[in-house]
Design a protein around this motif. Structure first.
Motif, PDB file in Angstrom:
ATOM      1  N   ILE A   1      -4.690  24.798 -11.081  1.00 42.35           N
ATOM      2  CA  ILE A   1      -4.448  23.622 -10.246  1.00 42.35           C
ATOM      3  C   ILE A   1      -3.010  23.698  -9.756  1.00 42.35           C
ATOM      4  CG2 ILE A   1      -4.352  21.098 -10.176  1.00 42.35           C
ATOM      5  CD1 ILE A   1      -6.365  21.118 -12.526  1.00 42.35           C
ATOM      6  N   SER A   2      -2.807  23.402  -8.489  1.00 38.75           N
ATOM      7  CA  SER A   2      -1.450  23.417  -7.939  1.00 38.75           C
ATOM      8  C   SER A   2      -1.191  22.155  -7.127  1.00 38.75           C
ATOM      9  CB  SER A   2      -1.238  24.663  -7.073  1.00 38.75           C
ATOM     10  OG  SER A   2      -2.135  24.663  -5.992  1.00 38.75           O
ATOM     11  N   ILE A   3       0.097  21.849  -6.976  1.00 36.67           N
ATOM     12  CA  ILE A   3       0.531  20.685  -6.197  1.00 36.67           C
ATOM     13  C   ILE A   3       1.631  21.117  -5.240  1.00 36.67           C
ATOM     14  CG2 ILE A   3       1.772  18.474  -6.262  1.00 36.67           C
ATOM     15  CD1 ILE A   3       0.458  17.772  -8.807  1.00 36.67           C
ATOM     16  N   ILE A   4       1.533  20.628  -4.017  1.00 38.29           N
ATOM     17  CA  ILE A   4       2.646  20.726  -3.076  1.00 38.29           C
ATOM     18  C   ILE A   4       3.202  19.310  -2.972  1.00 38.29           C
ATOM     19  CG2 ILE A   4       3.362  21.210  -0.711  1.00 38.29           C
ATOM     20  CD1 ILE A   4       1.030  23.203  -0.550  1.00 38.29           C
ATOM     21  N   ARG A   5       4.446  19.137  -3.398  1.00 39.85           N
ATOM     22  CA  ARG A   5       5.079  17.820  -3.424  1.00 39.85           C
ATOM     23  C   ARG A   5       5.477  17.382  -2.021  1.00 39.85           C
ATOM     24  NH1 ARG A   5       3.809  15.190  -7.998  1.00 39.85           N
ATOM     25  NH2 ARG A   5       4.219  16.461  -9.820  1.00 39.85           N
ATOM     26  N   ASP A   6       5.255  16.109  -1.724  1.00 38.45           N
ATOM     27  CA  ASP A   6       5.568  15.553  -0.414  1.00 38.45           C
ATOM     28  C   ASP A   6       7.046  15.691  -0.065  1.00 38.45           C
ATOM     29  OD1 ASP A   6       4.986  14.101   1.992  1.00 38.45           O
ATOM     30  OD2 ASP A   6       5.839  12.320   1.059  1.00 38.45           O
ATOM     31  N   GLY A   7       7.927  15.519  -1.017  1.00 37.93           N
ATOM     32  CA  GLY A   7       9.362  15.563  -0.748  1.00 37.93           C
ATOM     33  C   GLY A   7       9.959  16.952  -0.786  1.00 37.93           C
ATOM     34  N   ASP A   8       9.141  17.985  -1.010  1.00 38.56           N
ATOM     35  CA  ASP A   8       9.629  19.353  -1.119  1.00 38.56           C
ATOM     36  C   ASP A   8       9.668  19.990   0.265  1.00 38.56           C
ATOM     37  OD1 ASP A   8      10.264  21.949  -1.765  1.00 38.56           O
ATOM     38  OD2 ASP A   8       8.471  22.318  -2.987  1.00 38.56           O
ATOM     39  N   ALA A   9      10.861  20.169   0.797  1.00 38.16           N
ATOM     40  CA  ALA A   9      11.021  20.723   2.146  1.00 38.16           C
ATOM     41  C   ALA A   9      10.467  22.132   2.259  1.00 38.16           C
ATOM     42  CB  ALA A   9      12.489  20.706   2.538  1.00 38.16           C
TER      43      ALA A   9
ATOM     44  N   ASP B   1       1.466  13.863  -1.939  1.00 36.77           N
ATOM     45  CA  ASP B   1       1.258  15.157  -2.580  1.00 36.77           C
ATOM     46  C   ASP B   1      -0.080  15.747  -2.168  1.00 36.77           C
ATOM     47  OD1 ASP B   1       3.656  14.873  -3.919  1.00 36.77           O
ATOM     48  OD2 ASP B   1       2.756  14.564  -5.899  1.00 36.77           O
ATOM     49  N   ILE B   2      -0.160  17.067  -2.199  1.00 35.05           N
ATOM     50  CA  ILE B   2      -1.413  17.778  -1.926  1.00 35.05           C
ATOM     51  C   ILE B   2      -1.785  18.543  -3.192  1.00 35.05           C
ATOM     52  CG2 ILE B   2      -2.580  19.513  -0.527  1.00 35.05           C
ATOM     53  CD1 ILE B   2      -0.421  18.920   1.651  1.00 35.05           C
ATOM     54  N   VAL B   3      -2.929  18.169  -3.782  1.00 31.59           N
ATOM     55  CA  VAL B   3      -3.423  18.804  -5.002  1.00 31.59           C
ATOM     56  C   VAL B   3      -4.531  19.782  -4.612  1.00 31.59           C
ATOM     57  CG1 VAL B   3      -4.539  18.410  -7.240  1.00 31.59           C
ATOM     58  CG2 VAL B   3      -2.930  16.707  -6.327  1.00 31.59           C
ATOM     59  N   THR B   4      -4.464  20.994  -5.140  1.00 33.11           N
ATOM     60  CA  THR B   4      -5.502  21.985  -4.881  1.00 33.11           C
ATOM     61  C   THR B   4      -6.084  22.455  -6.206  1.00 33.11           C
ATOM     62  OG1 THR B   4      -4.382  22.733  -2.875  1.00 33.11           O
ATOM     63  CG2 THR B   4      -6.027  24.218  -3.816  1.00 33.11           C
ATOM     64  N   VAL B   5      -7.413  22.387  -6.312  1.00 33.98           N
ATOM     65  CA  VAL B   5      -8.126  22.846  -7.497  1.00 33.98           C
ATOM     66  C   VAL B   5      -8.851  24.133  -7.107  1.00 33.98           C
ATOM     67  CG1 VAL B   5      -9.876  22.294  -9.229  1.00 33.98           C
ATOM     68  CG2 VAL B   5      -8.447  20.461  -8.273  1.00 33.98           C
TER      69      VAL B   5
ATOM     70  N   GLY C   1      -8.212  12.590   1.556  1.00 29.45           N
ATOM     71  CA  GLY C   1      -7.076  11.719   1.267  1.00 29.45           C
ATOM     72  C   GLY C   1      -7.554  10.465   0.563  1.00 29.45           C
ATOM     73  N   TYR C   2      -6.795  10.025  -0.440  1.00 26.45           N
ATOM     74  CA  TYR C   2      -7.142   8.840  -1.219  1.00 26.45           C
ATOM     75  C   TYR C   2      -5.912   7.967  -1.421  1.00 26.45           C
ATOM     76  CZ  TYR C   2     -11.517  11.160  -2.271  1.00 26.45           C
ATOM     77  OH  TYR C   2     -12.739  11.761  -2.156  1.00 26.45           O
ATOM     78  N   PRO C   3      -6.103   6.654  -1.530  1.00 29.70           N
ATOM     79  CA  PRO C   3      -4.961   5.765  -1.765  1.00 29.70           C
ATOM     80  C   PRO C   3      -4.292   6.071  -3.103  1.00 29.70           C
ATOM     81  CG  PRO C   3      -6.938   4.510  -1.191  1.00 29.70           C
ATOM     82  CD  PRO C   3      -7.360   5.922  -1.416  1.00 29.70           C
ATOM     83  N   TYR C   4      -2.985   6.175  -3.086  1.00 34.89           N
ATOM     84  CA  TYR C   4      -2.216   6.404  -4.308  1.00 34.89           C
ATOM     85  C   TYR C   4      -2.239   5.149  -5.170  1.00 34.89           C
ATOM     86  CZ  TYR C   4       1.787   6.806  -7.387  1.00 34.89           C
ATOM     87  OH  TYR C   4       2.596   6.812  -8.483  1.00 34.89           O
ATOM     88  N   GLN C   5      -2.212   5.361  -6.471  1.00 37.95           N
ATOM     89  CA  GLN C   5      -2.094   4.280  -7.441  1.00 37.95           C
ATOM     90  C   GLN C   5      -1.023   4.688  -8.447  1.00 37.95           C
ATOM     91  OE1 GLN C   5      -6.016   3.995  -9.147  1.00 37.95           O
ATOM     92  NE2 GLN C   5      -6.973   3.853  -7.154  1.00 37.95           N
ATOM     93  N   PRO C   6      -0.108   3.801  -8.817  1.00 36.81           N
ATOM     94  CA  PRO C   6       0.917   4.164  -9.805  1.00 36.81           C
ATOM     95  C   PRO C   6       0.270   4.662 -11.103  1.00 36.81           C
ATOM     96  CG  PRO C   6       1.491   2.107  -8.743  1.00 36.81           C
ATOM     97  CD  PRO C   6       0.095   2.444  -8.291  1.00 36.81           C
TER      98      PRO C   6
ATOM     99  N   GLU D   1       0.863  -1.186   0.000  1.00 33.40           N
ATOM    100  CA  GLU D   1       0.000   0.000   0.000  1.00 33.40           C
ATOM    101  C   GLU D   1       0.894   1.229   0.000  1.00 33.40           C
ATOM    102  OE1 GLU D   1      -2.778   0.205   3.283  1.00 33.40           O
ATOM    103  OE2 GLU D   1      -2.985  -1.984   3.254  1.00 33.40           O
ATOM    104  N   TYR D   2       0.590   2.137  -0.910  1.00 33.54           N
ATOM    105  CA  TYR D   2       1.293   3.415  -0.929  1.00 33.54           C
ATOM    106  C   TYR D   2       0.623   4.367   0.054  1.00 33.54           C
ATOM    107  CZ  TYR D   2       3.237   1.823  -5.392  1.00 33.54           C
ATOM    108  OH  TYR D   2       3.883   1.124  -6.367  1.00 33.54           O
ATOM    109  N   ARG D   3       1.365   5.328   0.569  1.00 31.95           N
ATOM    110  CA  ARG D   3       0.759   6.348   1.414  1.00 31.95           C
ATOM    111  C   ARG D   3      -0.206   7.170   0.555  1.00 31.95           C
ATOM    112  NH1 ARG D   3       5.894   7.339   0.243  1.00 31.95           N
ATOM    113  NH2 ARG D   3       6.543   9.379  -0.513  1.00 31.95           N
ATOM    114  N   PRO D   4      -1.200   7.788   1.168  1.00 35.98           N
ATOM    115  CA  PRO D   4      -2.220   8.494   0.380  1.00 35.98           C
ATOM    116  C   PRO D   4      -1.723   9.813  -0.200  1.00 35.98           C
ATOM    117  CG  PRO D   4      -2.647   8.757   2.712  1.00 35.98           C
ATOM    118  CD  PRO D   4      -1.481   7.807   2.595  1.00 35.98           C
ATOM    119  N   PHE D   5      -2.465  10.308  -1.173  1.00 34.09           N
ATOM    120  CA  PHE D   5      -2.297  11.673  -1.665  1.00 34.09           C
ATOM    121  C   PHE D   5      -3.538  12.430  -1.196  1.00 34.09           C
ATOM    122  CE2 PHE D   5      -5.066   9.890  -4.812  1.00 34.09           C
ATOM    123  CZ  PHE D   5      -5.886  10.936  -5.192  1.00 34.09           C
ATOM    124  N   TYR D   6      -3.507  13.738  -1.292  1.00 34.52           N
ATOM    125  CA  TYR D   6      -4.617  14.560  -0.820  1.00 34.52           C
ATOM    126  C   TYR D   6      -5.058  15.510  -1.919  1.00 34.52           C
ATOM    127  CZ  TYR D   6      -2.859  12.625   3.450  1.00 34.52           C
ATOM    128  OH  TYR D   6      -2.435  11.725   4.398  1.00 34.52           O
ATOM    129  N   ILE D   7      -6.358  15.699  -2.034  1.00 30.50           N
ATOM    130  CA  ILE D   7      -6.893  16.629  -3.025  1.00 30.50           C
ATOM    131  C   ILE D   7      -7.954  17.487  -2.350  1.00 30.50           C
ATOM    132  CG2 ILE D   7      -8.526  14.900  -3.915  1.00 30.50           C
ATOM    133  CD1 ILE D   7      -8.051  16.260  -6.733  1.00 30.50           C
TER     134      ILE D   7
END
Length: 184
Positions: free
Chosen positions: A150-158, A175-179, A122-127, A107-113
């Motif tokens: 639409i914007s994204i804040i990347r999980d690995g972006d400090a 990742d956090i996606v904002t519409v 939050g929803y389960p990530y899928q490749p 299971e991948y960690r979730p992404f958020y929209i």
């Protein structure tokens, strides 16, 4: 005897996926570049050694797992291939002659929209997930949604910097996606 392996890799700028929708998620070698982090669930199997195999281990908030014979193993930022090599070298010689180790992401960690989608959260990530697919999982765009804002804040972006995204931009776990709303 229990010993601790501690390996941690910081996210390099090149590890943050590109926002271009035409980029591929994996390099030309075909090997996974996905970096493990807190919340992922993995399975570690050692061929012919059921007592050394662990099913569905959730990574701790520190990005580590407890593994038989090796103790706590920090896996934050590692790929599955990196973890396979670490477990193999930890078991080789001391416990097994020639261990065959495989690591699988269960299971991948979730992404958020959030924003102008029917069911933000939050929803389960899928490749292979794109912004368009992520919005579909969240019930689709609302009538007033702006597909150009639409914007994204990347999980690995400090810096947690918001980056412009398009419908075909790849979404990664965490990742956090904002519409945004369209006013015209």
């Amino acid at each position: 005897m229990v010993w601790v392996l501690s390996v941690s890799l910081a996210y390099a700028q090149s590890d943050v996926p590109s926002l271009s929708g035409n980029d591929r998620a994996a390099p030309a070698t075909g090997l996974s570049t996905y970096r493990l982090a807190a919340g992922d669930v993995i399975t570690i199997r050692v061929l012919g050694e059921d007592d050394l195999s662990k099913e569905k281990i959730r990574l701790t908030d520190a990005g580590s797992v407890s593994y038989p014979a090796l103790g706590e193993v920090k896996v934050l930022g590692l790929t599955t291939g990196d973890l396979e090599r670490i477990v193999t070298s930890g078991l080789k010689g001391r416990y097994l002659v020639n261990p065959k180790v495989s690591v699988q992401i269960e299971e991948y960690r979730p992404f958020y929209i959030n924003g102008m989608v029917d069911k933000p959260g939050g929803y389960p990530y899928q490749p292979g997930l794109t912004v368009r697919k992520a919005a579909s999982l969240a019930g689709g765009f609302k009538e007033r949604a702006s597909v150009n804002k639409i914007s994204i804040i990347r999980d690995g972006d400090a810096s947690q910097r918001s980056q412009k995204a398009e419908l075909n931009t790849f979404v990664m776990p965490g990742d956090i996606v904002t519409v945004d709303e369209s006013f015209f």
